[in-house]
Scaffold this motif. Structure first.
Motif, mmCIF file in Angstrom:
data_model
loop_
_atom_site.group_PDB
_atom_site.id
_atom_site.type_symbol
_atom_site.label_atom_id
_atom_site.label_comp_id
_atom_site.label_asym_id
_atom_site.label_seq_id
_atom_site.Cartn_x
_atom_site.Cartn_y
_atom_site.Cartn_z
ATOM 1 N N LEU A 20 0.848 -1.190 0.000
ATOM 2 C CA LEU A 20 0.000 0.000 0.000
ATOM 3 C C LEU A 20 0.881 1.238 0.000
ATOM 4 O O LEU A 20 2.003 1.208 0.495
ATOM 5 N N VAL A 51 -8.333 -0.127 0.314
ATOM 6 C CA VAL A 51 -7.879 -1.058 -0.727
ATOM 7 C C VAL A 51 -8.992 -1.749 -1.489
ATOM 8 O O VAL A 51 -8.735 -2.329 -2.555
ATOM 9 N N TYR A 105 -9.293 -9.428 2.265
ATOM 10 C CA TYR A 105 -7.967 -8.989 2.685
ATOM 11 C C TYR A 105 -7.662 -9.477 4.098
ATOM 12 O O TYR A 105 -8.571 -9.695 4.899
ATOM 13 N N THR A 127 -0.156 -6.465 4.617
ATOM 14 C CA THR A 127 -1.469 -6.468 3.968
ATOM 15 C C THR A 127 -1.440 -7.543 2.895
ATOM 16 O O THR A 127 -0.528 -7.582 2.072
#
Length: 188
Positions: A60, A186, A91, A79
């Motif tokens: 990210l 995300v 996720y 992540t």
């Protein structure tokens, strides 16, 4: 005086031999230890996101990580995209936060399909045994599972804290809030 030097030399040789032995054992077992840690991490991911077959590491933007870290007083360690049947299912976020006695590392899974938390697991903690350590119990963690990402997550209202371990409970709550916030960043 002669015995003093002799004893000092024997002690120095014993220390050198012990250090050499520890170095050799560490070198021989380093790969095994690293492999076991990877396997434990994979098993934890599978417990947190049961439907997933594989996990892909996501990176990210630093500004997103910094913003969420500051907002919820957490540190984002990892992540991952949870993938099953060739499709991205959701996720997993591995987050570290401060509890009462030290750092708590928590893994949170969030489903993309229904936008709910699908699993929470405390990976590591230093909380007081028998009190703060109750944050690892299913009675506490299951309160987070199936919560929609839009839930307010208020301690004492939506989530009941562990009695006598409010700081530890709040740490888990903040990690879950951080995970939900990251999910919002995300999700596709």
């Amino acid at each position: 005086m002669k015995n003093l030097w002799r004893n000092a030399l024997i002690l120095a040789l014993a220390c050198a031999l012990a250090a050499l032995s520890l170095g050799i054992v560490n070198e021989l077992t380093a790969d095994i230890i690293a492999q076991r840690l990877r396997e434990e991490l994979l098993q934890a991911r599978r417990r947190v996101f049961v439907e997933a077959e594989e996990f892909e590491i996501l990176s990210l933007p630093e500004e997103v990580l910094a913003r969420v870290a500051e907002e919820y007083n957490v540190h984002i360690l990892e992540t991952l995209a949870a993938v099953g049947n060739g499709q991205q299912l959701g996720y997993i976020f591995r987050i570290s936060t401060m509890g009462f006695a030290g750092r708590i590392t928590i893994m949170v899974g969030v489903s993309s399909r229904d936008q709910r938390i699908v699993g929470v697991e405390v990976m590591e903690h230093e909380e007081t045994p028998g009190l703060g350590s109750a944050i690892t119990e299913p009675d506490f963690l299951d309160q987070f599972v199936a919560k929609p990402v839009g839930d307010p997550f208020r301690l004492g209202q939506d989530i009941q804290a562990v009695t006598g371990a409010t700081v530890s409970s709040r740490a888990v709550l903040e990690a879950c809030l951080g995970a939900v916030r990251l999910f919002e960043e995300v999700k596709e």
